[in-house]
Every structure is written in C-alpha cells, then in structure tokens.
Design an enzyme around this catalytic site. Structure first.
Site, mmCIF file in Angstrom:
data_model
loop_
_atom_site.group_PDB
_atom_site.id
_atom_site.type_symbol
_atom_site.label_atom_id
_atom_site.label_comp_id
_atom_site.label_asym_id
_atom_site.label_seq_id
_atom_site.Cartn_x
_atom_site.Cartn_y
_atom_site.Cartn_z
ATOM 1 N N GLY A 1 0.822 -1.427 -0.308
ATOM 2 C CA GLY A 1 -0.220 0.014 -0.523
ATOM 3 C C GLY A 1 0.875 1.209 0.352
ATOM 4 O O GLY A 1 1.645 1.305 -0.391
ATOM 5 N N SER B 1 9.479 6.333 -3.021
ATOM 6 C CA SER B 1 9.617 4.746 -1.777
ATOM 7 C C SER B 1 8.400 5.118 -0.984
ATOM 8 O O SER B 1 7.979 6.597 -1.264
ATOM 9 C CB SER B 1 11.215 4.705 -2.134
ATOM 10 N N LEU C 1 0.833 3.972 -2.189
ATOM 11 C CA LEU C 1 0.459 3.895 -3.205
ATOM 12 C C LEU C 1 1.166 5.070 -3.783
ATOM 13 O O LEU C 1 0.868 5.990 -4.008
ATOM 14 C CB LEU C 1 -1.046 3.052 -4.146
ATOM 15 N N HIS C 2 2.563 4.793 -4.809
ATOM 16 C CA HIS C 2 2.979 5.998 -5.303
ATOM 17 C C HIS C 2 3.209 5.858 -6.499
ATOM 18 O O HIS C 2 2.100 4.868 -6.608
ATOM 19 C CB HIS C 2 3.850 6.513 -4.698
ATOM 20 N N GLN D 1 7.797 -9.535 7.755
ATOM 21 C CA GLN D 1 9.367 -9.113 7.147
ATOM 22 C C GLN D 1 9.730 -7.792 8.024
ATOM 23 O O GLN D 1 10.864 -7.561 7.316
ATOM 24 C CB GLN D 1 8.976 -8.622 5.361
ATOM 25 N N GLN E 1 14.838 -7.882 -3.849
ATOM 26 C CA GLN E 1 13.663 -9.120 -3.439
ATOM 27 C C GLN E 1 13.408 -9.519 -4.909
ATOM 28 O O GLN E 1 12.959 -10.624 -4.992
ATOM 29 C CB GLN E 1 12.647 -8.192 -2.825
ATOM 30 N N GLY F 1 6.050 4.478 -8.172
ATOM 31 C CA GLY F 1 5.837 3.257 -8.556
ATOM 32 C C GLY F 1 5.624 1.896 -8.573
ATOM 33 O O GLY F 1 5.019 1.417 -9.578
ATOM 34 N N HIS F 2 4.068 2.719 -8.143
ATOM 35 C CA HIS F 2 3.327 1.377 -7.358
ATOM 36 C C HIS F 2 2.212 1.181 -9.439
ATOM 37 O O HIS F 2 1.925 0.379 -9.644
ATOM 38 C CB HIS F 2 2.371 1.459 -6.926
HETATM 39 O O1 PAF Z 1 7.777 -4.667 -2.940
HETATM 40 C C1 PAF Z 1 6.775 -5.336 -0.858
HETATM 41 O O2 PAF Z 1 6.321 -4.379 -1.448
HETATM 42 C C2 PAF Z 1 6.872 -6.615 -0.308
HETATM 43 O O3 PAF Z 1 7.855 -6.751 0.158
HETATM 44 C C3 PAF Z 1 6.106 -7.463 -1.026
HETATM 45 C C4 PAF Z 1 6.391 -7.948 -2.773
HETATM 46 C C5 PAF Z 1 4.705 -6.551 -0.934
HETATM 47 C C6 PAF Z 1 6.258 -8.674 -0.119
HETATM 48 O O4 PAF Z 1 5.077 -7.999 1.621
#
Ligand code: PAF
Length: 274
Positions: free
Chosen positions: A22, A179, A24-25, A55, A147, A27-28
């Site tokens: 979430g 970010s 969201l910017h 995480q 990642q 990049g998303h």
């Molecule tokens: O990149 C992210 O936003 C997170 O690490 C992800 C891939 C959604 C996993 O929680």
C-alpha cells in the site's frame, strides 16, 4: 479471493498480480500499468495490499509504515485494477501458522545483513499470495532488486508456475527513487536524499567510460554521498544480478546497490551496470 481467482482461471484469462504494502505512489502505478498491459483487455489485474508483519524485525517501522487505504482504493479505481485484495494479518497468519520459507544465502547478503529474516518473510508472504490469487504473472519493482532476485530464485527452486516481471524504478525529477518511505523525510532530509541517485549516476558514468573495477566505482559514488554529512552509508556494493555475490570487477550483469540512512530513514537504490 480464491473464488475470484478461480473465475478468472476458468474463463481462460490471464491474471497478473501486483503485490504491494500500500501507500501507493507513481512507482506502484507503473507496476499496475505493466500488469494491465500483460493481462490484456480480457485479463485480470489483482493488487494485493498487505503490510506484512513477518518481514519487519522488532524495532523496524511496522507500526509507523504509512497506511493510506482510502487513497490507495482511488488509485486502484483510476488505474483499472480489477481486484483489490486486502487480507488481515490474522487472515494470512491464523492461529497455528508455522511454516516459512528460508531463501538461504540470497537473503543474507546486502540488505539481509542488517535485516536478518526479512527476505524469508517476503518470500513466505509472496508464495502465500501466489497460492491465494493464483496469478499467471506477478510484477515487482526493480528498486528492490534483491527482493526481485530472491523471488525469481524462489519460483525456480519451488517450481512455482508464476512468471516474474521486473519493472524499472520510477524516479522524482531530481532522481530520488519513488518509495513509500520517502514520506518519512523532512525537507532537509529530502534535499539530502538527492545525493543517492546522483552517486549512482556518477558511478554509472564512470563505468560507461570503461572503468570496471568495483572499488573505483564504489569510491566515485561514495565521494558524492560524502558531500552530505548526514547520510550514513549502510552498504554500497557491486553485486552479480543473479547470485548477488559481491564482484571485484564488473564482468557479468551487475548492479551497484546501496542502503543509506538519512535522519533515521533507511533508503535503498541501485543502478544496473551491464
Ligand atoms: O515490495 C513490497 O512491497 C513487499 O516486500 C511485498 C513484495 C509486497 C511483500 O510484502
């Protein structure tokens, strides 16, 4: 969500997953647009929004991670996301949950050094999201290049039939990589943060003149970062794109990647060298 995924499957359409936490910017938005392109007009774009607790290490920013659900819903509507999946922590990790993925050495290098267990948490939740949403394709940003490397490895190692696509990093006009954590920066820190992309660009320019020694490329980047006294460098390394091992010479596809802290905010970025 599983019923929805089944509908798409039985209609024979492509389903593309955009996993996010979430806030969201732009990049998303690029991830969503790539997902839409890959899904085609008949396919389905699923966006998952889940701030995954496993995480985050104790003391990290889980509690203060930006949560902007209303605005995120608007982005999903505007960008034509077909399904927004917002599970709860208990929904994904119910009482008795005990399985997790160990991504091995890929998860202990670079960011893994200061964030032990982080990539195991990412891999576990992503594999769960794959299990629930059953996508054909999943898209991830290249800003989180470790990642992306980890997820690519996981799907190969565990024979998961999901195609992984990486999408270029989206940057502000002054180069700062988009970010969700940029929201933590005050004006002063935001200005200082422009040194990150400038440092990577300087090293990439040196590389394009024929310099292949990692030490020289790192030194060039550090020189730029050093001009901002409040930037603390956590790491800056030239690493192989696939194995993430540190390279002395750029003789294969590689990334110059870094993590820094500015006024307590940890930011990462990278640039491709081959
Ligand atoms: O990149 C992210 O936003 C997170 O690490 C992800 C891939 C959604 C996993 O929680």
């Amino acid at each position: 969500m599983k019923a929805e995924a089944l509908k798409v499957r039985s209609a024979g359409s492509q389903s593309v997953l955009v996993p996010t936490m979430g806030a969201l910017h732009r990049g998303h938005i690029e991830l969503i647009r790539e997902a839409r392109r890959l899904a085609g007009a008949k396919g389905s774009v699923v966006l998952s929004l889940f701030v995954n607790p496993t995480q985050f290490a104790p003391g990290e920013d889980l509690g203060k991670y930006p949560r902007t659900l209303e605005a995120d819903i608007e982005v999903c509507k505007t960008e034509g996301v077909d399904v927004l999946f917002t599970p709860t922590p208990l929904g994904l990790y119910p009482e008795g949950f005990s399985t997790s993925i160990d991504v091995g050495s890929l998860g202990t290098k670079l960011c893994g050094l200061s964030r032990p267990g982080h990539f195991n948490g990412v891999a576990t939740v992503v594999v769960k999201l794959f299990g629930i949403t059953a996508p054909d394709i999943a898209v991830f940003g290249k800003k989180d290049f470790q990642q992306l490397a980890v997820i690519r490895r996981v799907v190969v190692d565990l024979d998961i039939g999901v195609e992984i696509t990486g999408v270029e990093t989206v940057r502000e006009a002054d180069g700062l990589a988009m970010s969700s954590r940029n929201r933590y920066l005050d004006d002063k820190a935001r200005k200082e943060a422009t040194a990150i992309a400038a440092a990577l660009k300087t090293a990439a320019a040196l590389y394009s003149t024929g310099e292949q020694r990692s030490a020289a490329l790192v030194a060039a980047a550090l020189e730029v970062l050093g001009r901002e006294v409040s930037i603390e460098v956590e790491y800056i390394k030239v690493s192989s794109a696939e194995s993430l091992e540190e390279l002395e010479t750029v003789d294969k596809k590689a990334f110059l990647a870094l993590a820094v802290r500015i006024s307590g905010t940890r930011l990462i970025d990278n640039i491709e060298l081959c």
